[in-house]
Design a protein around this motif. Structure first.
Motif, short mmCIF file in Angstrom:
data_model
loop_
_atom_site.label_atom_id
_atom_site.label_comp_id
_atom_site.label_asym_id
_atom_site.label_seq_id
_atom_site.Cartn_x
_atom_site.Cartn_y
_atom_site.Cartn_z
N PHE A 66 56.83 85.96 46.27
CA PHE A 66 55.54 85.43 45.82
C PHE A 66 54.88 84.74 47.01
CE2 PHE A 66 58.02 85.88 41.99
CZ PHE A 66 57.11 86.41 41.10
N TRP A 67 53.62 85.10 47.29
CA TRP A 67 52.94 84.57 48.47
C TRP A 67 51.43 84.48 48.23
CZ3 TRP A 67 49.38 87.18 51.68
CH2 TRP A 67 49.11 88.50 51.29
N CYS A 74 54.07 81.64 54.29
CA CYS A 74 54.04 83.01 53.75
C CYS A 74 53.65 83.99 54.84
CB CYS A 74 53.06 83.12 52.58
SG CYS A 74 53.39 82.02 51.20
N ARG A 75 52.60 83.66 55.57
CA ARG A 75 52.13 84.54 56.64
C ARG A 75 53.16 84.65 57.76
NH1 ARG A 75 47.43 81.19 56.07
NH2 ARG A 75 47.98 80.30 58.10
N ASN A 132 56.37 78.24 41.79
CA ASN A 132 55.29 77.27 41.97
C ASN A 132 55.12 76.82 43.41
OD1 ASN A 132 54.74 77.28 39.19
ND2 ASN A 132 56.45 75.90 38.86
N ARG A 133 56.16 76.97 44.23
CA ARG A 133 56.07 76.58 45.64
C ARG A 133 56.20 77.85 46.46
NH1 ARG A 133 60.64 72.40 46.23
NH2 ARG A 133 61.59 73.87 44.81
N LEU A 134 55.24 78.08 47.33
CA LEU A 134 55.20 79.33 48.10
C LEU A 134 55.64 79.12 49.53
CD1 LEU A 134 51.79 80.71 46.78
CD2 LEU A 134 54.09 81.16 45.89
N PRO A 135 56.20 80.15 50.16
CA PRO A 135 56.66 81.37 49.52
C PRO A 135 57.89 81.11 48.66
CG PRO A 135 57.35 81.34 51.81
CD PRO A 135 56.51 80.11 51.60
N ASP A 136 58.06 81.93 47.67
CA ASP A 136 59.20 81.84 46.76
C ASP A 136 59.73 83.26 46.59
OD1 ASP A 136 61.07 80.69 45.11
OD2 ASP A 136 59.62 79.89 43.67
N VAL A 150 65.02 81.85 47.26
CA VAL A 150 64.72 81.20 48.53
C VAL A 150 63.30 80.67 48.45
CG1 VAL A 150 64.51 81.51 51.03
CG2 VAL A 150 66.25 82.80 49.75
N THR A 151 63.17 79.35 48.45
CA THR A 151 61.85 78.72 48.42
C THR A 151 61.56 78.22 49.82
OG1 THR A 151 62.15 78.08 46.12
CG2 THR A 151 60.43 76.94 47.34
N GLY A 152 60.44 78.66 50.37
CA GLY A 152 60.09 78.33 51.74
C GLY A 152 60.29 79.54 52.63
#
Length: 168
Positions: A66-67, A74-75, A132-136, A150-152
């Motif tokens: 998710f991004w 994310c980028r 809810n926290r990206l990237p996820d 993996v969050t972050g």
């Protein structure tokens, strides 16, 4: 004054009773994902309008990422995801990059990556996964089980990550 105080106390008492007696969060409202459980299936459109579902990739390792374009982490992780996909035999590892913005950013329509961009403009899949926290990113094994979350942002082509993914 005494009557006003009684009225306020009665109102507070009633609100307290209602709050305690109110049912908890419905089970269907809770995120459906947890490590070790079957990943909830979803169907989302690609940039070309073709629908892709998670279930169609059963038998492959899948990263559900998710991004959003406004998220620098994310980028930053996208090039390493692209290298990761290329380091696996063709089709053995799939990245489903789920964009959570209302409108898909034009700049990414031409991005030279070897994975699918999907659009979750309504946010339903994001909500279902509790991302809810990206990237996820959810690592889904060949049987459709969520193995890791993996969050972050991380370097997806780091040797330890590649070794872990190949062990699935």
């Amino acid at each position: 004054m005494n009557q006003l105080l009684r009225y306020i106390c009665a109102c507070l008492f009633t609100l307290t009773v209602l709050a305690v007696a109110a049912p908890g969060k419905a089970e269907s409202d809770a995120p459906l994902v947890r490590t070790g459980a079957l990943a909830p299936n979803f169907k989302l459109p690609t940039l070309s309008g073709e629908n892709k579902s998670l279930a169609q990739y059963r038998g492959k390792i899948v990263l559900v990422n998710f991004w959003a374009s406004w998220c620098p982490y994310c980028r930053d992780e996208m090039p390493s995801m692209d290298r990761l996909v290329k380091s696996f035999p063709k089709g053995d590892l799939v990245v489903l990059a789920v964009n959570v913005e209302k409108r898909f950013p034009e700049k990414y329509r031409r991005a030279p990556v070897s994975f699918n961009f999907l659009s979750d403009a309504t946010g339903q899949v994001q909500q279902r996964y509790g991302a809810n926290r990206l990237p996820d990113t959810f690592i889904v094994d060949r049987k459709g089980i969520i193995r890791q979350r993996v969050t972050g942002g991380i370097e997806w082509d780091a040797p330890k990550v590649v070794s872990y993914l190949k062990s699935l």
